[in-house]
Scaffold this motif. Sequence first.
Motif, PDB file in Angstrom:
ATOM      1  N   LEU A   1      27.630  71.150  35.452  1.00 35.06           N
ATOM      2  CA  LEU A   1      28.309  72.019  34.487  1.00 35.06           C
ATOM      3  C   LEU A   1      29.285  71.277  33.562  1.00 35.06           C
ATOM      4  O   LEU A   1      29.500  71.707  32.435  1.00 35.06           O
ATOM      5  CB  LEU A   1      29.052  73.139  35.218  1.00 35.06           C
ATOM      6  N   LYS A   2      29.869  70.197  34.022  1.00 35.21           N
ATOM      7  CA  LYS A   2      30.888  69.469  33.253  1.00 35.21           C
ATOM      8  C   LYS A   2      30.434  69.130  31.833  1.00 35.21           C
ATOM      9  O   LYS A   2      31.144  69.434  30.866  1.00 35.21           O
ATOM     10  CB  LYS A   2      31.302  68.208  34.017  1.00 35.21           C
ATOM     11  N   PRO A   3      29.252  68.530  31.633  1.00 35.46           N
ATOM     12  CA  PRO A   3      28.838  68.175  30.267  1.00 35.46           C
ATOM     13  C   PRO A   3      28.561  69.392  29.366  1.00 35.46           C
ATOM     14  O   PRO A   3      28.504  69.257  28.150  1.00 35.46           O
ATOM     15  CB  PRO A   3      27.552  67.368  30.456  1.00 35.46           C
ATOM     16  N   LEU A   4      28.381  70.570  29.952  1.00 32.11           N
ATOM     17  CA  LEU A   4      28.094  71.764  29.151  1.00 32.11           C
ATOM     18  C   LEU A   4      29.328  72.307  28.444  1.00 32.11           C
ATOM     19  O   LEU A   4      29.213  73.123  27.528  1.00 32.11           O
ATOM     20  CB  LEU A   4      27.475  72.858  30.034  1.00 32.11           C
ATOM     21  N   LYS A   5      30.513  71.869  28.879  1.00 29.82           N
ATOM     22  CA  LYS A   5      31.787  72.251  28.249  1.00 29.82           C
ATOM     23  C   LYS A   5      31.913  73.767  28.055  1.00 29.82           C
ATOM     24  O   LYS A   5      32.178  74.253  26.962  1.00 29.82           O
ATOM     25  CB  LYS A   5      31.969  71.519  26.925  1.00 29.82           C
ATOM     26  N   LEU A   6      31.721  74.485  29.153  1.00 29.15           N
ATOM     27  CA  LEU A   6      31.795  75.951  29.120  1.00 29.15           C
ATOM     28  C   LEU A   6      33.212  76.469  29.323  1.00 29.15           C
ATOM     29  O   LEU A   6      33.476  77.652  29.131  1.00 29.15           O
ATOM     30  CB  LEU A   6      30.890  76.542  30.203  1.00 29.15           C
ATOM     31  N   GLY A   7      34.102  75.591  29.738  1.00 29.57           N
ATOM     32  CA  GLY A   7      35.478  75.976  30.020  1.00 29.57           C
ATOM     33  C   GLY A   7      36.079  74.997  31.002  1.00 29.57           C
ATOM     34  O   GLY A   7      35.563  73.900  31.223  1.00 29.57           O
ATOM     35  N   GLU A   8      37.181  75.405  31.610  1.00 29.67           N
ATOM     36  CA  GLU A   8      37.877  74.550  32.562  1.00 29.67           C
ATOM     37  C   GLU A   8      37.232  74.652  33.940  1.00 29.67           C
ATOM     38  O   GLU A   8      37.013  75.748  34.460  1.00 29.67           O
ATOM     39  CB  GLU A   8      39.342  74.978  32.649  1.00 29.67           C
ATOM     40  N   LEU A   9      36.930  73.500  34.524  1.00 31.12           N
ATOM     41  CA  LEU A   9      36.332  73.442  35.854  1.00 31.12           C
ATOM     42  C   LEU A   9      37.362  72.916  36.854  1.00 31.12           C
ATOM     43  O   LEU A   9      38.047  71.933  36.569  1.00 31.12           O
ATOM     44  CB  LEU A   9      35.120  72.505  35.871  1.00 31.12           C
ATOM     45  N   ASP A  10      37.462  73.583  37.982  1.00 33.92           N
ATOM     46  CA  ASP A  10      38.302  73.119  39.088  1.00 33.92           C
ATOM     47  C   ASP A  10      37.420  72.977  40.308  1.00 33.92           C
ATOM     48  O   ASP A  10      36.681  73.897  40.655  1.00 33.92           O
ATOM     49  CB  ASP A  10      39.434  74.109  39.375  1.00 33.92           C
TER      50      ASP A  10
END
Length: 142
Positions: free
Chosen positions: A47-56
């Motif tokens: 999901l990180k490269p998709l830049k959908l929002g903040e990931l924790d």
Amino acid sequence: MKNDKKAFNDKNSNNKLPVKQTAKPEITEWFFMSSAEITAKDLWDFLKPLKLGELDLWEEMDILTLETSDKTSIDFEGMKKSFPDEKDRQFVKENGYSAVYSVSVSGDFPDLRILFEKILTQFQGGFYADTEDFKPSILSRR
């Protein structure tokens, strides 16, 4: 008072309240099941490269949270223990799933189905509503 109520409810009266149309409630609790041995870190990496929002990521607890720009929160929590119900455990076994995540959605994320389908392009499996029969579902193409 009774007369006012009667006039209000009278079929011939024009004083009726409009009938409120309510939208079908969105499903906010899902299960993500995959035949791959995956972790929350694997989901994070995807999901990180998709830049959908903040990931924790809480790797040691196998939990991933995505907070979108519209403040919708989508939480993936690995289920260490299987379902308590034998029928549900049988469903997991029959479908060959080895990873099961509880997925909670808070907020109205209109692209939720698109997100689920995108995840399913990477990880074979399905998203299932947290209902007695796991329906509706969104499955990867096999």
